[in-house]
Design a protein around this motif. Structure first.
Motif, PDB file in Angstrom:
ATOM      1  N   ALA A  99     -27.731 -21.481  30.226  1.00  0.00           N
ATOM      2  CA  ALA A  99     -27.112 -20.246  30.542  1.00  0.00           C
ATOM      3  C   ALA A  99     -25.548 -20.343  30.428  1.00  0.00           C
ATOM      4  N   PHE A 100     -25.170 -21.476  31.060  1.00  0.00           N
ATOM      5  CA  PHE A 100     -23.666 -21.618  30.898  1.00  0.00           C
ATOM      6  C   PHE A 100     -23.326 -21.839  29.421  1.00  0.00           C
ATOM      7  N   LEU A 101     -23.926 -22.493  28.821  1.00  0.00           N
ATOM      8  CA  LEU A 101     -23.315 -22.707  27.317  1.00  0.00           C
ATOM      9  C   LEU A 101     -23.216 -21.326  26.563  1.00  0.00           C
ATOM     10  N   LEU A 102     -24.360 -20.222  26.918  1.00  0.00           N
ATOM     11  CA  LEU A 102     -24.327 -18.949  26.133  1.00  0.00           C
ATOM     12  C   LEU A 102     -23.364 -18.198  26.692  1.00  0.00           C
ATOM     13  N   VAL A 103     -23.019 -17.956  28.038  1.00  0.00           N
ATOM     14  CA  VAL A 103     -21.992 -17.192  28.435  1.00  0.00           C
ATOM     15  C   VAL A 103     -20.414 -17.912  28.266  1.00  0.00           C
ATOM     16  N   GLY A 104     -20.569 -19.284  28.285  1.00  0.00           N
ATOM     17  CA  GLY A 104     -19.497 -19.912  27.997  1.00  0.00           C
ATOM     18  C   GLY A 104     -19.156 -19.654  26.463  1.00  0.00           C
ATOM     19  N   ALA A 105     -19.911 -19.791  25.404  1.00  0.00           N
ATOM     20  CA  ALA A 105     -19.666 -19.710  24.378  1.00  0.00           C
ATOM     21  C   ALA A 105     -19.225 -18.164  24.074  1.00  0.00           C
ATOM     22  N   ALA A 106     -19.915 -17.204  24.525  1.00  0.00           N
ATOM     23  CA  ALA A 106     -19.342 -15.702  24.363  1.00  0.00           C
ATOM     24  C   ALA A 106     -17.929 -15.684  25.010  1.00  0.00           C
ATOM     25  N   SER A 107     -17.513 -16.220  26.098  1.00  0.00           N
ATOM     26  CA  SER A 107     -16.088 -16.099  26.770  1.00  0.00           C
ATOM     27  C   SER A 107     -15.364 -16.828  25.819  1.00  0.00           C
ATOM     28  N   ALA A 108     -15.710 -17.919  25.169  1.00  0.00           N
ATOM     29  CA  ALA A 108     -14.864 -18.532  24.126  1.00  0.00           C
ATOM     30  C   ALA A 108     -14.298 -17.603  22.955  1.00  0.00           C
ATOM     31  N   LEU A 109     -15.325 -16.926  22.464  1.00  0.00           N
ATOM     32  CA  LEU A 109     -15.078 -15.794  21.515  1.00  0.00           C
ATOM     33  C   LEU A 109     -13.849 -14.959  21.763  1.00  0.00           C
ATOM     34  N   ALA A 110     -14.385 -14.239  23.002  1.00  0.00           N
ATOM     35  CA  ALA A 110     -13.367 -13.334  23.621  1.00  0.00           C
ATOM     36  C   ALA A 110     -11.969 -14.001  23.970  1.00  0.00           C
ATOM     37  N   ASP A 111     -12.024 -15.175  24.243  1.00  0.00           N
ATOM     38  CA  ASP A 111     -10.587 -15.770  24.560  1.00  0.00           C
ATOM     39  C   ASP A 111      -9.668 -16.339  23.047  1.00  0.00           C
ATOM     40  N   ALA A 112     -10.562 -16.368  22.167  1.00  0.00           N
ATOM     41  CA  ALA A 112     -10.136 -16.863  20.806  1.00  0.00           C
ATOM     42  C   ALA A 112      -9.413 -15.615  20.237  1.00  0.00           C
ATOM     43  N   ALA A 113     -10.248 -14.417  20.468  1.00  0.00           N
ATOM     44  CA  ALA A 113      -9.641 -13.043  19.894  1.00  0.00           C
ATOM     45  C   ALA A 113      -8.515 -12.699  20.684  1.00  0.00           C
ATOM     46  N   ASN A 114      -8.406 -12.853  21.982  1.00  0.00           N
ATOM     47  CA  ASN A 114      -7.185 -12.433  22.814  1.00  0.00           C
ATOM     48  C   ASN A 114      -6.168 -13.318  22.395  1.00  0.00           C
TER      49      ASN A 114
END
Length: 407
Positions: A99-114
């Motif tokens: 679950a952490f990997l799933l949420v973390g990967a999604a957060s990483a995509l948002a961070d990269a876009a930001n």
């Protein structure tokens, strides 16, 4: 630019940055304890999760920056900030590594876009001559915000309950929502046309820029000298008191807040920025030499050497940061600031991934010779930036673009 910028885009960016970096300070301070004590992950699982999310963010940086160019950086940054709010809040539901990997990967995509959108947004709303100065001012604001966030996180850490850690994570998520709301006050930045020929991800084909990005990223390993190598060195290899670790951190933060804008003067041009990078390498090398000789002297002398080294280091840090902004903005074609800023950020990510192993092995493991090797490394990296930046200027891509905005 005073303590508070004049009304306009820079003030809006500053307010959004301050709000968001308070949340970042909360997360940086409390994340390890939240993930281990509130979520129940092991230290190894936390390390795996953070490594995977870092790799996702690294790979996504340039493509996400490309989206900011094509669809407008303001809209992409607001969307990415709102997404980050949702993914951060979702962390309170995490109870396992998958679950952490799933949420973390999604957060990483948002961070990269930001990140990519942020650079393109600054390029779109700030005049060319003020871009580096604006980035410098925002970095000062970032240090203030992170410091405030660290104090807030301390309250939750003192309580040391799951409810307190959850409250800190939700506070972080709230700062994303508030920052997105503030960013809506910026005027939309229209998307720029895509090239009619050549690769879409132009930055990844720009070899001179990639070489600069690598050099700058490796240079960024110096950030870990202060927060990883130096605490271990002071505690285990010098006669200096351990309270000095916090004192040196405070000196660094205060210097960045007070002098980052001033240190950016002259780095608006690529030539000036490259010269600042060379100076940064020399200053950081001097810091390494001072740290190196602090390990075999009496307490008073060690304290003096460590303070002198910290001052030399922060001067190098100020020059290095300003140089990176000047060169990355200067080399980017006007239609590709998002992807170039995203690619530039990849170098910093590579540096942050390599730094813990490199600086602990050399500085802490090898002692005085290792510090000197690090000094030579940083001086060499800084000296290589001017010729590489001249090479990059000679080969700047100038693709043909369509008149109409591309989709």
């Amino acid at each position: 630019m005073g303590i508070l910028p004049a009304p306009g885009p820079t003030r809006v960016l500053a307010v959004a940055t301050l709000i968001n970096t308070v949340g970042r300070g909360i997360w940086l301070t409390a994340s390890a304890l939240f993930l281990t004590r509130a979520v129940g992950l092991t230290v190894t699982e936390v390390g795996i999760g953070l490594t995977v999310t870092a790799l996702v963010s690294l790979v996504a940086s340039s493509p996400m920056g490309y989206l900011a160019d094509r669809y407008g950086p303001r809209g992409i940054q607001i969307a990415a900030t709102l997404a980050a709010a949702g993914f951060t809040a979702a962390l309170v539901t995490v109870r396992s590594l998958p679950a952490f990997l799933l949420v973390g990967a999604a957060s990483a995509l948002a961070d990269a876009a930001n990140r990519g959108a942020r650079g393109a947004l600054i390029a779109g709303v700030v005049p060319v001559a003020d871009r580096v100065r604006t980035r410098a001012y925002l970095r000062s604001v970032t240090n203030v915000g992170i410091s405030v966030g660290a104090v807030v996180a301390g309250l939750g850490i003192a309580a040391d309950t799951r409810q307190a850690y959850v409250a800190l994570v939700l506070a972080d998520a709230t700062t994303f929502l508030l920052a997105a709301l503030v960013l809506t006050r910026l005027a939309p930045v229209p998307p720029v046309p895509a090239p009619t020929s050549g690769p879409r991800l132009l930055a990844l084909r720009d070899r001179p820029f990639l070489v600069f990005t690598l050099l700058d990223g490796l240079m960024s390993m110096h950030f870990s000298l202060l927060n990883i190598a130096l605490p271990l060195w002071i505690a285990g290899h010098t006669a200096a008191p351990r309270w000095l670790i916090s004192a040196l951190m405070l000196v660094n933060t205060a210097m960045v807040v007070m002098f980052q804008v001033r240190a950016s003067r002259g780095t608006e041009s690529i030539t000036g920025a490259a010269a600042a990078s060379r100076r940064a390498g020399v200053a950081i090398a001097a810091a390494c030499a001072l740290f190196a000789v602090s390990g075999s002297v009496p307490t008073a002398v060690a304290i003096a050497l460590l303070f002198a080294g910290a001052l030399a280091h922060v001067v190098g840090e100020l020059w290095h940061s300003a140089a990176g902004w000047g060169i990355s903005f200067g080399l980017a074609p006007e239609h590709a600031h998002g992807q170039y800023q995203g690619t530039y950020a990849m170098g910093m990510q590579v540096g942050s991934m390599l730094a813990p192993v490199v600086v602990t092995t050399l500085a802490v493991g090898w002692g005085l010779p290792g510090w000197l090797v690090l000094g030579v490394l940083f001086a060499t990296l800084g000296a290589l930036v001017p010729p590489v930046s001249r090479w990059a200027e000679r080969h700047r891509p100038v693709p043909t673009v369509e008149v109409a905005a591309a989709r």
